[in-house]
Scaffold this active site. Structure first.
Site: not given
Length: 479
Positions: A358, A354, A201, A356
Site C-alpha cells: 500500500d 512495501d 507495513s 503489504d
C-alpha cells in the site's frame, strides 16, 4: 498456540512474590506487575509463565517493562507492535534452531501476539454484531482476512479466522500473502462487513500488526472507529466461551478467484489505452521487496504488455527482508538493488512496493543518465495531474457548475505550507467504487487530518468546475 499444561498455582504464587519484590525495589513498574498477573490469570498454557519466569530469573527488568507496562492499545488503524522481543526467551524459542524464527511470538500485553490478536478480533466481531443489531440486520457479519509474509502473519490470520467463527462471524481467508489494495477490493466484492490485514507495513522485521478496514474497503472512520476501539480495549483476557456450533460462523478459503476478479476490475480503471500501447518500449524494473506486490503487479504488467524485469533476489516472500535495512520503498537504500539492475539493463523506471503493497517508491532516469528517486508527494502530484488532464481531455470534467463543487474542493485542496500533501499509502489503493458514490463521502473516507488525499478526490467523476479547479491547482503548484 502451545499445547502444554497451565502453570501450577504454587509456581505462579512464587513468581508473583518475586514480581512484588521487584516493584518494591523499584525495578518493575506497578502497571507491569498488574498486567503480568492479568495475563497469567487468563493463560491457557504455561508458555506465558515460563517466558516471564525466565526473564525474572535473568533480572531483565527493562525487557519486562517494555513488554508489560501497558496493554497494546487499539487505535483508529488497528494495533502494531513487536512480535519478536529484544530478548527472545527459551520458552519463545521453542524448537526453532539458531537463526530461525522463534516458535512462539513475544509474550507480553504490549506486544503483537496471540493475546492481542484474540482481543482485536473479538472486539471487532462484537462491534459488527452490535452494529447489525442497531440496523435491524439479522445476518452474520462477514470479514475478509489477508496477511503479508511477516513472522507469524499466517498464524495470526488463522487464529483471527477461528476466533471470528467461534464468535458468530463468517471469515474469508486468503490462501497466501495478499496486498492491502486487494483486501480492500475483496471486502467490497464479497460484500463483507469489514476486513483485516495482518501486517506492519514497512516496519522492521521484528514488528507485526493488525489493520482494520470497514465495509467500504477503507480504513475505519467514525462512527465505527471509536466503537471498535472501545470494544477491543475493554477486553483484558483471552478467555471466552465459543458459541454453540450451530451459531458459529464459517471459515472460507479464497485465492485465485479473487485475484482474477481484482485484475479484471483494474483493467477497467485505465483511462487511456493508447498511452499503454505507446509505453510498450518503456523499460521497467520492479521489486516487491519480499512482499505481497508480486502477486498482482507482475501478472498485471504482463497482462498489459509492459517490458519489465523483477529484481530476482527480492522476488520471494521473506519476513526477514534480508536484502534491505528497512522494507520502505521511499528510502533510497531499499531501492539499491533495483537501481543497480536498472543501470545494468539501461531501464527507464524503477518501481518498488512495501510488504503489504500500500506504499510505493519510484525512481526515473534523469537527463544526466542517473536514476533519480521521486518523493511520495511528487509521485502523487504526477498521478493527480495525469488523471485530471485526461479526464478534462475526454470531456468527463467540464465547465458546467455542479452542486457541491466547493465542498469537494475544500476536501481536495490542502492549505498547508507544503502545498499538496498526498496521503502516500493510499496513492496505489485505487477504489473500485460505484460511479454513484457521493464525492464528499469518498473524500471523507480517505482524508488524513487536515491533509486529505487530494488525488483520490480528483478522481471522482462528478467534479465539473474546470476553471476554478485549474486556478486552484496552479496556486498550489506555485507555492
Amino acid at each position: 498456540m502451545t499445547e502444554q499444561l497451565p502453570a501450577m498455582a504454587g509456581d505462579i504464587e512464587q513468581l508473583n512474590s518475586r514480581i512484588e519484590r521487584a516493584v518494591t525495589d523499584g525495578f518493575l513498574m506497578a502497571s507491569s506487575a498488574k498486567n503480568i498477573r492479568a495475563l497469567l490469570a487468563g493463560a491457557r498454557s504455561d508458555l506465558y509463565f515460563r517466558s516471564v519466569n525466565e526473564l525474572v530469573d535473568a533480572a531483565e527488568w527493562k525487557e519486562i517493562n517494555d513488554r508489560f507496562y501497558q496493554t497494546l492499545a487499539f487505535g483508529t488503524g488497528g494495533i502494531r507492535g513487536r512480535t519478536i522481543g529484544k530478548i527472545v526467551t527459551m520458552a519463545e524459542r521453542g524448537n526453532a534452531r539458531a537463526g530461525e524464527r522463534p516458535q512462539f511470538p513475544c509474550v507480553g500485553t504490549n506486544a503483537m501476539n496471540f493475546f492481542n490478536v484474540n482481543r482485536a478480533t473479538r472486539g471487532l466481531v462484537a462491534y459488527l454484531q452490535a452494529w447489525n443489531r442497531s440496523q435491524s440486520t439479522s445476518a452474520k457479519p462477514r470479514i475478509v482476512i489477508a496477511h503479508d509474509p511477516r513472522f507469524f502473519s499466517r498464524e495470526f490470520t488463522e487464529l483471527a479466522a477461528r476466533i471470528a467463527a467461534e464468535n458468530g462471524c463468517d471469515a474469508f481467508v486468503f490462501d497466501g500473502p495478499r496486498s492491502v489494495p486487494e483486501l480492500s477490493f475483496a471486502v467490497r466484492y464479497l460484500r463483507a462487513s469489514a476486513g483485516v490485514v495482518i501486517t506492519a507495513s514497512h516496519n522492521p522485521p521484528y514488528d507485526n500488526g493488525y489493520k482494520v478496514y470497514y465495509g467500504d474497503g477503507a480504513q475505519v472512520i467514525e462512527p465505527h472507529a471509536s466503537g471498535i476501539i472501545a470494544k477491543v480495549n475493554a477486553i483484558t483476557t483471552e478467555s471466552f466461551t465459543p458459541l454453540p456450533k450451530d451459531q458459529r460462523g464459517k471459515v472460507t478459503t479464497i485465492g485465485r478467484d479473487i485475484d482474477h476478479a481484482y485484475m479484471r476490475r483494474l483493467d477497467t480503471l485505465i483511462l487511456d489505452p493508447r498511452v499503454i500501447r505507446e509505453a510498450k518500449s518503456l523499460r521497467i524494473i520492479y521489486t516487491p521487496l519480499h512482499g505481497t506486490g508480486s502477486v498482482i503487479i507482475k501478472p498485471m504488467l504482463n497482462r498489459l504488455g509492459f517490458n519489465f524485469q523483477v529484481v530476482p533476489e527480492q522476488d520471494c516472500f521473506d519476513g526477514r527482508f534480508p536484502t534491505v535495512k528497512s522494507p520502505n520503498p521511499e528510502n533510497a537504500e531499499a531501492l539499491t538493488m533495483a537501481i543497480d539492475l536498472a543501470q545494468k539493463e539501461n531501464a527507464d523506471v524503477v518501481v518498488a512496493t512495501d510488504p503489504d503493497c500500500d506504499r510505493m517508491g519510484a525512481a526515473v532516469r534523469g537527463k544526466d543518465g542517473k536514476m533519480k528517486l521521486l518523493t511520495g508527494n511528487q509521485t502523487g502530484s504526477l498521478l493527480a495531474w495525469y488523471r485530471i488532464k485526461t479526464l478534462f481531455d475526454k470531456g468527463v470534467l467540464n465547465d458546467r457548475p455542479a452542486k457541491g463543487d466547493r465542498q469537494l474542493l475544500r476536501f481536495a485542496l490542502c492549505r498547508n505550507s507544503d502545498g499538496l500533501q498526498i496521503h502516500r499509502r493510499k496513492a496505489w489503493q485505487v477504489r473500485a467504487r460505484d460511479p454513484g458514490t457521493p464525492a464528499t463521502e469518498l473524500c471523507r473516507s480517505h482524508g488524513t487530518g487536515n491533509a486529505p488525499a487530494a488525488p483520490l478526490a480528483f478522481f471522482v467523476l462528478r467534479v465539473r468546475r474546470r476553471r476554478e479547479l485549474r486556478l486552484q491547482w496552479r496556486r498550489l503548484c506555485s507555492r
